[in-house]
Design an enzyme around this catalytic site. Structure first.
Site, PDB file in Angstrom:
ATOM      1  N   GLY A 138      42.783  36.117  40.055  1.00 17.93           N
ATOM      2  CA  GLY A 138      42.302  37.542  40.599  1.00 17.93           C
ATOM      3  C   GLY A 138      43.033  38.353  41.031  1.00 17.93           C
ATOM      4  CG  ASN A 139      42.820  42.230  41.209  1.00 17.05           C
ATOM      5  OD1 ASN A 139      42.063  42.977  41.657  1.00 17.05           O
ATOM      6  ND2 ASN A 139      42.338  42.072  39.786  1.00 17.05           N
ATOM      7  CG  HIS A 140      45.820  41.110  46.979  1.00 11.82           C
ATOM      8  ND1 HIS A 140      45.450  39.878  47.369  1.00 11.82           N
ATOM      9  CD2 HIS A 140      46.913  40.492  46.329  1.00 11.82           C
ATOM     10  CE1 HIS A 140      46.155  39.050  47.433  1.00 11.82           C
ATOM     11  NE2 HIS A 140      47.192  39.398  47.043  1.00 11.82           N
ATOM     12  CB  SER A 141      40.617  45.175  43.556  1.00  6.84           C
ATOM     13  OG  SER A 141      39.697  46.245  43.523  1.00  6.84           O
ATOM     14  CB  ALA A 178      41.898  46.091  39.920  1.00  3.94           C
TER      15      ALA A 178
END
Ligand code: CTP
Length: 398
Positions: free
Chosen positions: A206-209, A274
């Site tokens: 995943g990512n930090h969005s 994102a």
């Protein structure tokens, strides 16, 4: 600006009540009609005479006296907006609990219009779990809470809990409830948040969005009258926004499918999500067991949603993308605009302080297909959303 608009103004017992005459002056100067209701304890903080003179209406305080009954139902229906400022800890808890023992509370419970509150209390009261819970309850009821300020409090302590300044409250009300609805009759599609790409049943890439930027844009488009659909990846904030259709999308593929289904009927499309660029090529059906010292996971490219939307774009549709860059920002943003057939691209540089994932602020530059560039200062995400929507309206709907 507020000509013909009716504001029911509730004042409760807090020291910040001394600032309410300034708010009334701003509202009246802008053309609004104002009726004031005070709680019994507010009377100790600001004079009825001042308020009735400035509002040009009698100030109401009692549910009934020996001769008359104040019609709280009609007051709640008369108003376009019920503003309660300052909102004390005590009135807040009664609003959250459904307790109705004065005219202001009776009007609140019978109001059919939007309700906006500007809390005011000492820092410790503001941070108390009971207050936090009561504020969430109000938000859950659909009431709008104007953020408190940080500064010197009546107790002499420096901290959070000060009522927003009169000018801010005035701006908040005009900006939230009385903006011209230039986008009415238009459909908007906004994507927000990250995507989670499954490695196995318990792990993902995943990512930090956080989704905050996309949610703020969806809210702003809605305020301007657009019929908004928000497609959100896995985010913390519950997306239950009155008037906005919210759809969930967990993975890049799910977001792709949801965006494609909504795209054709949309006039304005803003891809703020994102989206993962790569996803595991062979996600495991079972949990991957710990084994050798290194583990290789083969990744394959996801579909570029925005690029595919760009290929399908028809005249009249406005397609907006984001570019999150760390180097050669301007050039990379312009290349993305061309390659994805965008009308506007919103650049965030991760080199700017206070911009990007996880921050409550952002700093953007908007590039347009036709040349002009719009550079903005660092602002809160709702303010940035306003700048983006203002730019869209200015370029395509004015
Ligand atoms: N985007 C998309 N689908 C993807 C990847 C990105 O729709 N699979 C969209 C994003 O929502 C954003 C824009 O494309 O509006 C640019 O995203 P960004 O990550 O900055 O660029 P990429 O095109 O992914 O290129 P790179 O990561 O190489 O910079």
């Amino acid at each position: 600006m507020l000509k013909g608009k009716k504001i029911l103004f509730g004042i409760t017992g807090s020291i910040a009540a001394y600032k309410t005459p300034y708010i009334i002056r701003l509202l009246i100067k802008a053309g609004a009609e104002v009726k004031v209701i005070m709680t019994p304890s507010a009377k100790g903080f600001v004079s009825k005479l001042t308020l009735s003179t400035l509002s040009r209406n009698p100030v109401l305080t009692d549910l009934f006296d020996e001769e008359s009954w104040a019609n709280h139902v009609m007051l709640g229906r008369w108003a376009d907006v019920l503003l309660i400022a300052p909102l004390s800890c005590n009135t807040l808890s009664k609003m959250a609990a459904g307790q109705c023992d004065n005219l202001l509370l009776a009007s609140y419970f019978s109001a059919t219009c939007p309700v906006v509150v500007a809390p005011s209390m000492d820092e410790d009261m503001w941070h108390h779990p009971a207050t936090r819970q009561n504020i969430s309850k109000l938000e859950h009821f659909g009431n709008v809470v104007i953020p408190v300020d940080k500064g010197e409090l009546a107790s002499g302590i420096y901290g959070e809990g000060r009522m927003a300044e009169p000018e801010q409250i005035f701006q908040f009300i005009t900006g939230t409830f009385f903006l011209p609805k230039q986008l009415s009759g238009r459909k908007a599609l906004v994507s927000a948040g990250p995507t989670y790409e499954h490695i196995d049943p318990v792990r993902f890439i995943g990512n930090h969005s956080t989704g905050k930027m996309g949610i703020a844009i969806a809210k702003e488009l809605h305020k301007r009258g657009a019929d908004v659909t928000l497609i959100a990846g896995p985010i913390q904030e519950a997306v239950t926004i009155a008037g906005i259709k919210a759809l969930d999308a967990g993975t890049a593929q799910e977001m792709y499918d949801a965006c494609m289904a909504e795209f054709e009927s949309s006039d304005i499309i803003v891809m703020a999500a994102a989206v993962a660029d790569y996803t595991p090529a062979y996600p495991s059906k079972e949990k991957i067991k710990k084994g050798s010292d290194t583990l290789m996971i083969e990744l394959k490219k996801t579909k570029d949603i925005l690029k595919d939307l760009g290929k399908r774009k028809k005249p009249g549709q406005v397609l907006v993308g984001f570019a999150l860059e760390t180097t050669d920002e301007r050039n990379n943003a312009l290349v993305k605009m061309k390659e994805k057939n965008l009308d506007l691209v919103v650049l965030n540089s991760l080199r700017d302080e206070g911009a990007g994932f996880g921050f409550d602020t952002n700093k953007i530059t908007i590039f347009t297909k036709n040349g002009p560039e719009f550079r903005f200062e660092q602002k809160s995400k709702p303010e940035v959303a306003k700048d983006i929507v203002d730019t869209i309206i200015h370029l395509y709907y004015e």
